[in-house]
Enzyme design. Structure first.
Site, PDB file in Angstrom:
ATOM      1  CB  SER A   1      11.658 -16.968   1.496  1.00  0.00           C
ATOM      2  OG  SER A   1      10.869 -16.298   2.432  1.00  0.00           O
TER       3      SER A   1
ATOM      4  CE  LYS B   1      11.717 -12.291   1.402  1.00  0.00           C
ATOM      5  NZ  LYS B   1      11.969 -13.613   0.827  1.00  0.00           N
TER       6      LYS B   1
ATOM      7  N   PRO C   1       0.825  -1.208   0.000  1.00  0.00           N
ATOM      8  CG  PRO C   1      -0.733  -1.535   1.697  1.00  0.00           C
ATOM      9  CD  PRO C   1       0.547  -2.078   1.148  1.00  0.00           C
ATOM     10  N   GLY C   2       0.377   2.290  -0.665  1.00  0.00           N
ATOM     11  CA  GLY C   2       1.056   3.579  -0.643  1.00  0.00           C
ATOM     12  C   GLY C   2       2.270   3.659  -1.533  1.00  0.00           C
TER      13      GLY C   2
ATOM     14  N   GLY D   1       2.096   4.046  -4.729  1.00  0.00           N
ATOM     15  CA  GLY D   1       1.783   4.880  -5.888  1.00  0.00           C
ATOM     16  C   GLY D   1       1.036   4.173  -6.997  1.00  0.00           C
TER      17      GLY D   1
HETATM   18  P1  ADP Z   1      -1.342   2.621  -3.615  1.00  0.00           P
HETATM   19  O1  ADP Z   1      -2.398   2.688  -4.648  1.00  0.00           O
HETATM   20  O2  ADP Z   1      -0.117   1.911  -4.080  1.00  0.00           O
HETATM   21  O3  ADP Z   1      -1.817   2.138  -2.306  1.00  0.00           O
HETATM   22  P2  ADP Z   1      -1.409   5.469  -3.794  1.00  0.00           P
HETATM   23  O4  ADP Z   1      -1.328   5.570  -5.257  1.00  0.00           O
HETATM   24  O5  ADP Z   1      -2.711   5.674  -3.153  1.00  0.00           O
HETATM   25  O6  ADP Z   1      -0.828   4.093  -3.341  1.00  0.00           O
HETATM   26  O7  ADP Z   1      -0.336   6.447  -3.196  1.00  0.00           O
HETATM   27  C1  ADP Z   1      -0.431   7.026  -1.904  1.00  0.00           C
HETATM   28  C2  ADP Z   1       0.019   8.452  -1.937  1.00  0.00           C
HETATM   29  O8  ADP Z   1       1.407   8.539  -2.183  1.00  0.00           O
HETATM   30  C3  ADP Z   1      -0.608   9.255  -3.029  1.00  0.00           C
HETATM   31  O9  ADP Z   1      -0.927  10.516  -2.546  1.00  0.00           O
HETATM   32  C4  ADP Z   1       0.461   9.336  -4.088  1.00  0.00           C
HETATM   33  O10 ADP Z   1       0.344  10.485  -4.846  1.00  0.00           O
HETATM   34  C5  ADP Z   1       1.722   9.348  -3.271  1.00  0.00           C
HETATM   35  N1  ADP Z   1       2.842   8.752  -4.009  1.00  0.00           N
HETATM   36  C6  ADP Z   1       3.129   7.430  -4.100  1.00  0.00           C
HETATM   37  N2  ADP Z   1       4.238   7.233  -4.851  1.00  0.00           N
HETATM   38  C7  ADP Z   1       4.657   8.446  -5.253  1.00  0.00           C
HETATM   39  C8  ADP Z   1       5.747   8.899  -6.069  1.00  0.00           C
HETATM   40  N3  ADP Z   1       6.628   8.047  -6.623  1.00  0.00           N
HETATM   41  N4  ADP Z   1       5.859  10.218  -6.299  1.00  0.00           N
HETATM   42  C9  ADP Z   1       4.977  11.083  -5.734  1.00  0.00           C
HETATM   43  N5  ADP Z   1       3.944  10.731  -4.964  1.00  0.00           N
HETATM   44  C10 ADP Z   1       3.773   9.418  -4.715  1.00  0.00           C
END
Ligand code: ADP
Length: 765
Positions: A661, A704, A343-344, A346
């Protein structure tokens, strides 16, 4: 004498004819009055502007007199033909010399009368009942000879002007009668034929008029009904118009009209009204028109992707390839990309960037926890509370027929009694089938072939094979601390400040502050937690600024604890002390990588084995393999296993870990236990192991290694076959770790200090 020049009109002698006064006056050189003598001249042709010259006039004319003037009408009686011997024209006045031209009366008067009567009755019969006859009937009844009929109808006769003159010129009454009959009957036949054709046309027109009349009637009745139930009116009118304007295909329109009719019949009190309303509201809000794709500009698309996201070079490149392929194929969709990662990282937001790069609408459809096929494909309308499925609902929200759709969490679809949602999803993603995707609620097909689908998942493990085969996996391994720092500086912090309404000059966080925030207050592969922390910092700063306690807020590492009101996170850090039987392992979880400790212990007993901690079945098998391997490698220690009970523990941690693993870690921990030789805690390892002692490859290496670096590990043993994966590992991670590929479990034990170092060299990466 009043001259009346006519073109294409044949005025014969011995005729009593009514002329409209203004018609006569328009042609003559002066106004006519009762008693005036008149001369009807025939023109060879009509000149523009009405100017007449001598040579335009035929040399035979007809004389007559105005008998009476009645209101707008002049009754003119013609007497005989004249030869015009000389003609002079000056402007509108004429000077003519004329001589009487007698007829040759060679037709029996009875026969002449008989043929006249025949012509008159043909005329009356043909025009019987037509509108044309109404006013003229009594006038026609008064006709006394054939000349009157021909004069009266001359403008309508289907013969040329010369042929008309030929009739006038003919001296023989018998011959003239023949000419007149020929012209008359032929014209009459022509009229009949064309009027039959006309009436066929008229019949179809009549049907149309009838339909229009009925519709008007319906509208009228509807209005009456509307007046009785004014509350229904606006809905029905609104939907009538929306259906018209929607651009629906035939099937959809027919269905919508059917529902609209039901709605009219039911009225608002009916319990079905709401359901019908919702249906129409839904289908008319969908975009049915085919949108044209915007021109694709690869350079601009690249700029958009770079603007929105830091790093993710490989992913962006793959997206650019996809866009280029779509442009070449002139298609609005292409292969389905599946973004896999914690998660998070991007995944979703890069989907949004794709839409921006393509200048198309974006919509996110969450599939997490969907366990019923109907949630994808809709419920049939016969169910109470029926709703469209998530796909069509998303398309509606996008407001376009060609949006970029991010299908979020496809790994969280659950197969259940409600059917298999993944098979419905398969249909959505299949270009062979999705041009006629039929949502059960809508009950009419909708074309999804222009939709660009992008999927996201945390793991591919739970995605059914057929679905996974449709998609191309792109992994998002997560960000290193350095990357997080850049993402925070360039993207997250400016956005957080903007959201909190803080101006640039009012807030700063030092580089050390930001680094501390990343390392001590977040623990994640992505940046979602970091984003939340920055939001929290900005909100707190906003309070300080507004309350006036400080006009400019700057944050240092020491301030973080107070502002965020949380203690720093205690990372799973490598152990301080060395104990035999304990080894640092590396695990992949859906939240990114983690380090783990495998702890082993002998207690007095009789060879029982206890395994605790959160372990999957596969890991339990790894335990068996590890025991067998250690017994084989240290036969002299086999007794230990018989005289003691063995306890293996893997601390649970926050997230369950699975997968084989940990094979080499388990083996190493046991070897350390039986030999009593501790393994340095700053050495971590990951790898599966076979019974022959071969180290086998594993997944999630980048995550990892990042976890290892974060936890303070110095050396990592990885399976030799995973060496290629090091390309995906951030540079700064590789710089801080000594990464050693291993092939045999003996190498592992040697590097762990359990077996004696051999002369064999190991390669360092
Ligand atoms: P996911 O869908 O993988 O859970 P999100 O796309 O919701 O993650 O990303 C979470 C937040 O982090 C968003 O506000 C996104 O814009 C920001 N974010 C993630 N990766 C990057 C990146 N490489 N550059 C700038 N902002 C990013």
């Amino acid at each position: 004498m009043i001259y009346i020049p006519c073109y294409n009109v044949l005025t014969l002698p011995d005729v009593s004819c009514y002329f409209r006064l203004d018609y006569l006056n328009g042609m003559s050189d002066q106004p006519v009055k009762a008693g005036d003598k008149v001369l009807f001249l025939m023109l060879k042709e009509q000149r523009e502007g009405g100017e007449i010259e001598a040579e335009d006039i035929y040399p035979i004319a007809v004389r007559g007199a105005v008998e009476s003037i009645d209101n707008q009408w002049a009754l003119v009686h013609t007497t005989n033909r004249v030869n015009l011997d000389s003609i002079q024209v000056e402007g509108k006045s004429f000077r003519l010399e004329m001589r009487m031209r007698p007829d040759l009366n060679d037709l029996d008067p009875d026969e002449k009368e008989e043929r006249f009567q025949k012509m008159r009755s043909a005329m009356l019969q043909t025009f019987q009942g037509t509108q044309w006859m109404q006013g003229d009937r009594s006038y026609m009844q008064r006709w006394k000879n054939m000349n009157e009929i021909v004069t009266f109808t001359s403008a309508l006769l289907q013969i040329s002007n010369e042929e008309k003159y030929a009739i006038l010129e003919e001296d023989s009454v018998a011959r003239r009668t023949e000419l007149m009959e020929k012209a008359f009957y032929e014209s009459l036949e022509l009229y009949k034929v064309s009027s039959e054709a006309q009436s066929a046309q008229q019949e179809s027109n009549e049907k149309l008029y009838r339909e229009q009349a009925l519709r008007r009637q319906i509208d009228f009745l509807q209005k009456e009904l509307d007046d009785l139930h004014p509350e229904n009116v606006t809905d029905i009118r609104k939907f009538e118009q929306k259906i018209q304007e929607s651009g629906m295909n035939e099937t959809a329109r027919a269905e919508a009209e059917k529902v609209l009719n039901r709605m009219k019949q039911e009225g608002q009190e009916s319990h079905e009204y709401g359901m019908l309303y919702d249906y129409l509201d839904f289908v008319t809000s969908l975009s049915w028109k085919k949108e044209k794709a915007a021109e694709i500009d690869l350079k601009a698309a690249r700029e958009v992707l770079d603007e929105d996201h830091f790093g993710l070079k490989k992913t962006k490149e793959r997206i650019i390839q996809q866009i280029a392929v779509m442009a070449l194929n002139q298609k609005q969709s292409g292969s389905i990309l599946l973004f896999v990662g914690a998660p998070g990282t991007g995944k979703t937001s890069i989907g949004q960037s794709i839409a921006r790069a393509l200048d198309r609408k974006y919509v996110r459809i969450s599939l997490g926890g969907v366990r019923d096929e109907a949630e994808i494909r809709g419920h049939r309308r016969t169910y109470i509370g029926a709703m469209p499925g998530r796909i069509m609902d998303g398309i509606k929200r996008s407001g376009a027929s060609n949006p970029v759709v991010v299908l979020d969490e496809v790994d969280k679809l659950v197969r259940d009694y409600g059917g298999d949602p993944s098979s419905a999803l398969l249909e959505v993603l299949d270009p062979e089938q999705n041009s006629t995707f039929t949502d059960h609620y809508m009950n009419v097909p909708y074309d999804l072939s222009d939709v660009l689908f992008v999927c996201t998942a945390n793991t591919t493990d739970t995605i059914p094979e057929p679905l996974l085969n449709r998609m191309e996996v792109i992994s998002f391994p997560g960000y290193s601390a350095l990357e997080k720092f850049q993402i925070a500086r360039r993207h997250l912090l400016p956005k957080a400040m903007e959201k909190a309404g803080i101006r640039e000059e009012d807030f700063t966080i030092s580089d050390e502050g930001l680094k501390a925030l990343i390392s001590d207050y977040t623990m994640e592969a992505g940046v979602r937690g970091l984003k939340n922390r920055l939001d929290a910092l900005c909100r707190a700063a906003a309070v300080q600024i507004v309350s006036g306690s400080s006009s400019r807020v700057s944050v240092e590492p020491k301030d973080l604890r107070d502002i965020l009101e949380v203690s720093p996170i205690r990372h799973d850090h490598i152990l301080e002390t060395k104990n035999p039987g304990i080894v640092t392992g590396l695990a992949w979880t859906q939240a990114g990588g983690e380090i783990l400790f495998i702890e082993t212990l002998f207690t007095k007993g009789s060879g029982k084995i206890t395994v605790t901690g959160q372990l999957g079945d596969v890991m339990k098998e790894s335990v068996q393999i590890a025991i067998s391997l250690v017994k084989a490698m240290f036969p002299e220690k086999e007794e230990l296993f018989e005289k003691n009970d063995l306890h293996i523990h893997v601390p649970a941690g926050a997230v369950p870990k699975d997968g084989p693993s940990a094979g080499i870690t388990l083996t190493t921990a046991l070897a350390s236990l039986v030999t009593g030789k501790p393994v340095p805690p700053e050495l971590a390892m990951t790898g599966e192991v076979s019974l022959r002692g071969v180290v086998m490859p594993i997944g999630g290496l980048p995550e990892k290694l990042m976890a290892a670096q974060r936890a303070g590990v110095k050396r990592v043993l990885i399976p030799e076959e995973n060496t290629d994966d090091l390309r995906d590992v951030a540079e700064e991670v590789k710089q801080e770790l000594e990464i050693i590929p291993v092939h045999q479990v003996q190498d592992v034990l040697r590097l762990a200090g359990i077996l004696e170092e051999s002369t064999q060299d190991h390669t360092q990466v």
